[in-house]
Enzyme design. Sequence first.
Site, PDB file in Angstrom:
ATOM      1  N   ARG A  69       6.630 -23.036   9.024  1.00 21.48           N
ATOM      2  CA  ARG A  69       6.313 -23.474   7.668  1.00 21.48           C
ATOM      3  C   ARG A  69       7.582 -23.506   6.835  1.00 21.48           C
ATOM      4  NH1 ARG A  69       4.225 -19.913   5.248  1.00 21.48           N
ATOM      5  NH2 ARG A  69       3.915 -18.310   6.820  1.00 21.48           N
ATOM      6  N   TYR A 197       4.462 -29.609  12.015  1.00 12.88           N
ATOM      7  CA  TYR A 197       4.221 -28.195  12.328  1.00 12.88           C
ATOM      8  C   TYR A 197       2.890 -27.716  11.754  1.00 12.88           C
ATOM      9  CZ  TYR A 197       4.139 -23.212  12.311  1.00 12.88           C
ATOM     10  OH  TYR A 197       3.707 -21.924  12.479  1.00 12.88           O
ATOM     11  N   LYS A 206      -3.702 -23.676   6.156  1.00 13.77           N
ATOM     12  CA  LYS A 206      -3.084 -23.030   4.989  1.00 13.77           C
ATOM     13  C   LYS A 206      -3.292 -23.862   3.715  1.00 13.77           C
ATOM     14  CE  LYS A 206      -1.394 -19.842   7.641  1.00 13.77           C
ATOM     15  NZ  LYS A 206      -2.000 -18.507   7.657  1.00 13.77           N
ATOM     16  N   HIS A 226      -5.921 -14.436   3.120  1.00 14.14           N
ATOM     17  CA  HIS A 226      -5.168 -14.491   4.389  1.00 14.14           C
ATOM     18  C   HIS A 226      -5.529 -13.237   5.195  1.00 14.14           C
ATOM     19  CE1 HIS A 226      -0.918 -14.952   6.377  1.00 14.14           C
ATOM     20  NE2 HIS A 226      -1.843 -15.566   7.071  1.00 14.14           N
ATOM     21  N   SER A 248       2.323 -13.239   7.821  1.00 19.45           N
ATOM     22  CA  SER A 248       2.377 -13.992   9.072  1.00 19.45           C
ATOM     23  C   SER A 248       3.215 -13.253  10.122  1.00 19.45           C
ATOM     24  CB  SER A 248       3.010 -15.364   8.819  1.00 19.45           C
ATOM     25  OG  SER A 248       2.361 -15.981   7.741  1.00 19.45           O
ATOM     26  N   CYS A 250       2.664 -10.510  11.824  1.00 21.63           N
ATOM     27  CA  CYS A 250       2.695  -9.044  11.754  1.00 21.63           C
ATOM     28  C   CYS A 250       1.563  -8.431  12.577  1.00 21.63           C
ATOM     29  CB  CYS A 250       2.590  -8.568  10.307  1.00 21.63           C
ATOM     30  SG  CYS A 250       4.090  -8.815   9.360  1.00 21.63           S
ATOM     31  N   ASP A 273      -7.267 -15.093  10.975  1.00 23.90           N
ATOM     32  CA  ASP A 273      -6.249 -15.514  10.002  1.00 23.90           C
ATOM     33  C   ASP A 273      -6.767 -15.664   8.572  1.00 23.90           C
ATOM     34  OD1 ASP A 273      -3.530 -16.243   9.484  1.00 23.90           O
ATOM     35  OD2 ASP A 273      -4.111 -18.346   9.398  1.00 23.90           O
ATOM     36  N   ARG A 365       3.689 -21.336  19.616  1.00 20.28           N
ATOM     37  CA  ARG A 365       2.280 -21.070  19.314  1.00 20.28           C
ATOM     38  C   ARG A 365       1.340 -21.522  20.424  1.00 20.28           C
ATOM     39  NH1 ARG A 365       0.944 -18.983  13.898  1.00 20.28           N
ATOM     40  NH2 ARG A 365       2.976 -18.779  12.888  1.00 20.28           N
TER      41      ARG A 365
HETATM   42  C1  OXD Z   1       0.911 -18.210   9.446  1.00 22.14           C
HETATM   43  C2  OXD Z   1      -0.068 -18.724  10.429  1.00 22.14           C
HETATM   44  O1  OXD Z   1       2.059 -18.688   9.405  1.00 22.14           O
HETATM   45  O2  OXD Z   1      -1.180 -18.177  10.467  1.00 22.14           O
HETATM   46  O3  OXD Z   1       0.529 -17.322   8.665  1.00 22.14           O
HETATM   47  O4  OXD Z   1       0.236 -19.674  11.163  1.00 22.14           O
HETATM   48 MN    MN Z   2      -1.519 -16.798   8.847  1.00 23.81          MN
END
Ligand code: OXD
Ligand code: MN
Length: 581
Positions: A69, A197, A206, A226, A248, A250, A273, A365
Amino acid sequence: MIKNEALSRWVEEVKALCEPDQVVVCDGSEAERDRLIELSLRDGSLLQVNPATYPNSYFHRSSPTDVARTEHLTFICCEKKDDAGPTNNWMAPDDARAKLTPLFKGAMKGRTMYVVPYLMGPVGSPSSRVGVEITDSAYVVLNMRVMTRMGAVAVDALGDRADFVRGLHSTGDLSPERRFICHFPETRTIWSIGSGYGGNALLGKKCHALRIASAQGRAEGWMAEHMLILGLTSPAGETHYIAAAFPSACGKTNLAMMVPSLPGWKVTTVGDDIAWLRVGDDGRLWAINPEAGMFGVAPGTGSKTNPNAMASVKHDAIFTNVALTPSNEPWWEGMDGDPPETATDWQGRPWTRGSGEKAAHPNSRFTVPAKNCPSVTADIDAPSGVPISAIIFGGRRAKAAPLVFESLDWQHGVFVGATMVSETTAAATGAVGVPRNDPMAMLPFCGYNMGDYFGHWLAMGKKASNPPKVFHVNWFRTGPDGKFLWPGFGDNVRVLKWITDRIAGRAEAKRTPVGLVPTPSSLDLSGLGIGDEKLPHLLDVDAATWKAELELQRAFLTKFGDRLPKELWSEHAALEQRLSS
Ligand code: OXD
Ligand code: MN
């Protein structure tokens, strides 16, 4: 073909602007998927991975400058700058349209324009919402059909209403110079150009489910967060649902589908998420997962850290920017077994084990249907969602935050979320490992002024007569030797157990200035071999460290000026007082 009048009008408008060669309205069918895959294999945007070991799975390599991002190119475009607040980039809506219209003009010449209706949330849920993404990327369509309930089901849910979120996306020329991700919360519109992306291009995620939905939720009295959603069942059969916000990369996906190390405990996954929360008739907060798939970080995912994710990626997966082994299987750092001797790295270059280079991109990913995951249950489709007993905030902090603490009440919990700090990760471009304020893990995702957002949290607590208890966790605390003190992963169930014991009034806690911390005997550490030496460091609340933290909090909260609810300043003053008494 499109019966909905508003949708049909908008599609015509976009077609006139972007001038595609053809328009395809997506129905979400298997035949459509097969066609898109065939086309993508032909043009090279997808490669098939080994069908014997990973049936029905594909690999995509993105442009090397388009791998995460891009927060600096992400804008909230509301009429008044103050409504975007100090934590968002702002562009006036007219300026954004003037800047982006020439970029979209003719952008789809020679390309196909896909119209992708999608439903965020379970079929038949009052919490669910419809969006339509128009895109010129088949890769985006293939991902959207995994991440959302896409096609006919969304068209049915929309009926003849005009209130769908409009998302326009083109990969443009993929140049970061001409990349913009613009959100217009007042008209519930998204314009994204120049990136393929995930978080920039799969607009349901998002852009819609967090940035637009957070603003819509404030207007309509619900919340878009989130957060993962998990169910925790004890050996006695008692189930609690927990929602947890982490920045993100974590470990949200890992926690959401954890295999508990304590015998008899079970975790089920509702979401990994995003959570949409509303107040139920019983005064509790009820949560749905608006998504239908997972877009997980690959590196670090292995059978030890996340066996359920490993099972999920074994079929019907799309891998992005991972490495490929000589037998054409996906590979990333942290996957099981020894690294291969040789591989093709995420950029398509030959790679060898001893090279010292990463084979997979750190933000590579996997995209998989949620139903691939062994821990996902029918809860994910429940129109009512699930009742939330606890909210957890978590960050990546080497020092300061103890392993876990409970907030004193909802208002204090909002303060704890608002003053969260975490070290940055590879999920966004920029330096990694730098501490930054990330309130409720929503810093990059809140579609309006975060001062007002904190106010909305306080208001939701008042609206809910039986709100969840609020906790803060930190799996990443290090000891004097710089090493992680807590094993994490499946052992995090020990912390979840303490949390549910607190809810049931069974576990003891010690009052500290920051909140309620477990007494050493109230944490189930059986069989862990972590004892007298590490535990005090894990649970320690150091007054000097927290006095420094107070100053950081003051600097951050000051940014919001008079948009900051006074309750947060009262909480700040109360913390200061507790620290000095
Ligand atoms: C992020 C995702 O970047 O969930 O938070 O992809
Ligand atoms: Mn996320």
